[in-house]
Design a protein around this motif. Structure first.
Motif, short mmCIF file in Angstrom:
data_model
loop_
_atom_site.label_atom_id
_atom_site.label_comp_id
_atom_site.label_asym_id
_atom_site.label_seq_id
_atom_site.Cartn_x
_atom_site.Cartn_y
_atom_site.Cartn_z
N LYS A 199 0.84 -1.21 0.00
CA LYS A 199 0.00 0.00 0.00
C LYS A 199 0.87 1.26 0.00
O LYS A 199 0.56 2.24 -0.69
N SER A 200 1.95 1.23 0.76
CA SER A 200 2.86 2.37 0.77
C SER A 200 3.49 2.58 -0.60
O SER A 200 3.67 3.72 -1.06
N LEU A 201 3.83 1.46 -1.29
CA LEU A 201 4.38 1.57 -2.63
C LEU A 201 3.39 2.21 -3.59
O LEU A 201 3.77 3.05 -4.43
N GLU A 202 2.12 1.80 -3.46
CA GLU A 202 1.10 2.42 -4.32
C GLU A 202 0.99 3.92 -4.06
O GLU A 202 0.88 4.73 -4.99
N LEU A 203 1.06 4.30 -2.79
CA LEU A 203 0.98 5.71 -2.43
C LEU A 203 2.18 6.48 -2.96
O LEU A 203 2.03 7.58 -3.55
N VAL A 204 3.38 5.92 -2.82
CA VAL A 204 4.59 6.59 -3.30
C VAL A 204 4.57 6.70 -4.82
O VAL A 204 4.98 7.73 -5.40
N HIS A 415 5.73 7.56 10.10
CA HIS A 415 4.88 7.49 8.91
C HIS A 415 3.97 8.73 8.82
O HIS A 415 3.75 9.28 7.72
N ALA A 416 3.49 9.16 9.98
CA ALA A 416 2.65 10.37 9.99
C ALA A 416 3.46 11.59 9.55
O ALA A 416 2.97 12.45 8.81
N ARG A 417 4.72 11.69 9.98
CA ARG A 417 5.57 12.80 9.58
C ARG A 417 5.87 12.75 8.09
O ARG A 417 5.96 13.79 7.42
N TYR A 418 6.01 11.53 7.52
CA TYR A 418 6.24 11.42 6.09
C TYR A 418 5.02 11.91 5.31
O TYR A 418 5.14 12.67 4.35
N GLU A 419 3.83 11.44 5.75
CA GLU A 419 2.62 11.85 5.04
C GLU A 419 2.39 13.36 5.15
O GLU A 419 1.79 13.97 4.25
N ALA A 420 2.87 13.95 6.27
CA ALA A 420 2.73 15.39 6.44
C ALA A 420 3.83 16.17 5.71
O ALA A 420 3.82 17.40 5.72
N GLY A 421 4.77 15.44 5.09
CA GLY A 421 5.84 16.10 4.35
C GLY A 421 6.96 16.61 5.21
O GLY A 421 7.80 17.39 4.74
N LEU A 422 7.00 16.18 6.50
CA LEU A 422 8.04 16.67 7.41
C LEU A 422 9.32 15.85 7.34
O LEU A 422 10.39 16.35 7.69
#
Length: 466
Positions: A199-204, A415-422
């Motif tokens: 799922k992370s790969l699909e998102l990336v 993971h939350a920091r990655y999704e937030a772009g931090l």
């Protein structure tokens, strides 16, 4: 007659002679206390008095152990060895008793005129029936008795070896079952991790297409997926190997013995094992009992070797009827027939054979003493190691559970920091790898705790009651 009366008391005394040395149990070559057992753990009872089903209380695990006890070839060989030793003992025991055989024979001879049978000659018939005992030995110096005693102790040793084989089989079966659960649960964990990473790969991939992620992020995500696929393949192989190992121990392939709902958390094993003092524990271990019975057998063989220096008296006798007419053999017309042949054999010159045999028997006893002491020392080491490991493994499992929980929380934050772009994706993937490794280690730490209890069951002597 006076001479016979004078000699009779000495004969009776001789009949009671036993040439074997008095048996003395060797001193324990170990300390009187365990190195690591707490006073609170010490128990006056012994583990061998408790059946194995009271240790391994999970129904699924009991079914697996039952199947192993019924079908395992190594245990079957151990049981057959007991039967063979029992038969040998019965043979040796029979030599102490009088053996009586029934026999019948007939002879037919043609007599000529020269032998007074008339011009046409005639046939002389002779029939005989008797009960006989051949070469019965008067065991004046205990040779036969000691050989029988040695066979009896050998039988007891094979019984103890059978118990040791059963305890070992139970422990090996349980450990193999636990390893199967560990590898299967690890495989399930990898399956869940793979789904998450895909799922992370699909998102990336989606983010990279619109320019929100770099090619490095995409390559890292793909590498993370393939890494888990490699681990999944490895543990899939492990699970199949575990099934084959269990099938060998159980003696058959039976998928019903490996239910899908079985888990480490649901596998219950008695934790509060009775831990007595070394003298109570070690002397009741099956391997120590086996070694002691072998020592007693060697001690009895010395008695048999000593008796070989003294005279051997054997008696052969028969009683029955004889007749020239078969029809009269068992009537009053038949003549009574009997024989009595005592024989004495006195060793005079045997080129040192008896002395060498005695030396050999004494050396074999010394070897048996060393094996007995080694079994005691080995048991003491095994129990001490298991007791020390039990306390430390509990600490390890508690710490590992806290670590796994912390790694999971760290991954959630990363993971939350990655999704937030931090942060970059790399930070999230590293946290995810750390979480997976901690979760795998937690599963294995639980297996180690259960396996340590199984090892304690084995080294304390095990309970073989069914």
């Amino acid at each position: 007659m006076k001479t016979l009366h004078f000699a009779l008391p000495f004969v009776l005394i001789a009949v009671g002679c036993d040439m074997s040395p008095d048996y003395k149990q060797p001193e324990l070559p170990v300390p009187s206390e365990w190195n690591t057992a707490d006073d609170a753990e010490r128990d006056s009872s012994h583990i061998s008095a408790i059946g194995w089903k009271e240790f391994f209380t999970s129904p699924e695990l009991q079914a697996v152990i039952d199947a192993a006890l019924d079908n395992n070839r190594d245990l079957r060989i151990a049981v057959l060895n007991v039967e063979a030793a029992r038969a040998l003992y019965r043979i040796e025991k029979a030599d102490q008793l009088l053996q009586i055989d029934a026999a019948a024979n007939s002879s037919h001879q043609h007599l000529t005129e020269a032998e007074g049978a008339g011009p046409d000659g005639r046939t002389a018939n002779h029939y005989q029936a008797n009960l006989a005992s051949t070469a019965f030995e008067l065991d004046l110096f205990g040779r036969v008795h000691n050989e029988s005693e040695a066979a009896l102790e050998t039988f007891f040793a094979t019984e103890a070896a059978r118990d040791a084989a059963q305890v070992t089989l139970i422990a090996e079966t349980v450990n193999a079952y636990l390893q199967w659960l560990v590898d299967r649960e690890t495989l399930d964990l990898l399956q869940r991790s793979l789904a998450s990473r895909e799922k992370s790969l699909e998102l990336v991939t989606a983010r990279q297409e619109i320019g929100l992620s770099s090619k490095l992020d995409l390559a890292s995500a793909q590498a993370a997926v393939e890494s888990v696929k490699v681990s999944r393949a490895i543990y899939s192989r492990f699970v199949e190997e575990d099934r084959n190992a269990l099938a060998l121990l159980i003696g058959k392939h039976d998928e019903s013995l490996l239910p899908a709902e079985a888990s480490l958390e649901n596998t219950t094993i008695l934790e509060d094992l009775p831990i007595a003092l070394p003298s109570n524990v070690l002397l009741k271990r099956p391997d120590v009992r086996e070694a002691e019975h072998q020592l007693k057998s060697a001690n009895a063989n010395i008695g048999a070797a000593r008796a070989a220096f003294f005279p051997r008296i054997t008696l052969t006798g028969s009683v029955g009827f004889a007749s020239n007419d078969l029809g009269d053999l068992f009537t009053t017309e038949a003549a009574g027939a009997w024989s009595f042949i005592p024989q004495i054999s006195i060793p005079i010159f045997d080129n040192g054979r008896n002395a060498a045999n005695l030396d050999y028997s004494e050396v074999r006893k010394n070897i048996a003493v060393a094996r007995y002491e080694k079994a005691i020392q080995n048991g003491f080491r095994e129990v001490n190691n298991s007791l020390a490991a039990r306390r430390l493994i509990r600490e390890q499992l508690d710490a590992q559970r806290r670590l796994a929980s912390a790694r999971e929380e760290a991954y959630t934050l990363a993971h939350a920091r990655y999704e937030a772009g931090l942060d970059s994706l790399l930070e999230s993937l590293i946290a995810q790898d750390d979480m997976l490794a901690a979760q795998q280690a937690e599963i294995d730490a639980l297996r180690q705790e259960l396996s340590n209890t199984v090892t304690l069951y084995k080294v304390l002597g095990g309970g073989v009651l069914r």
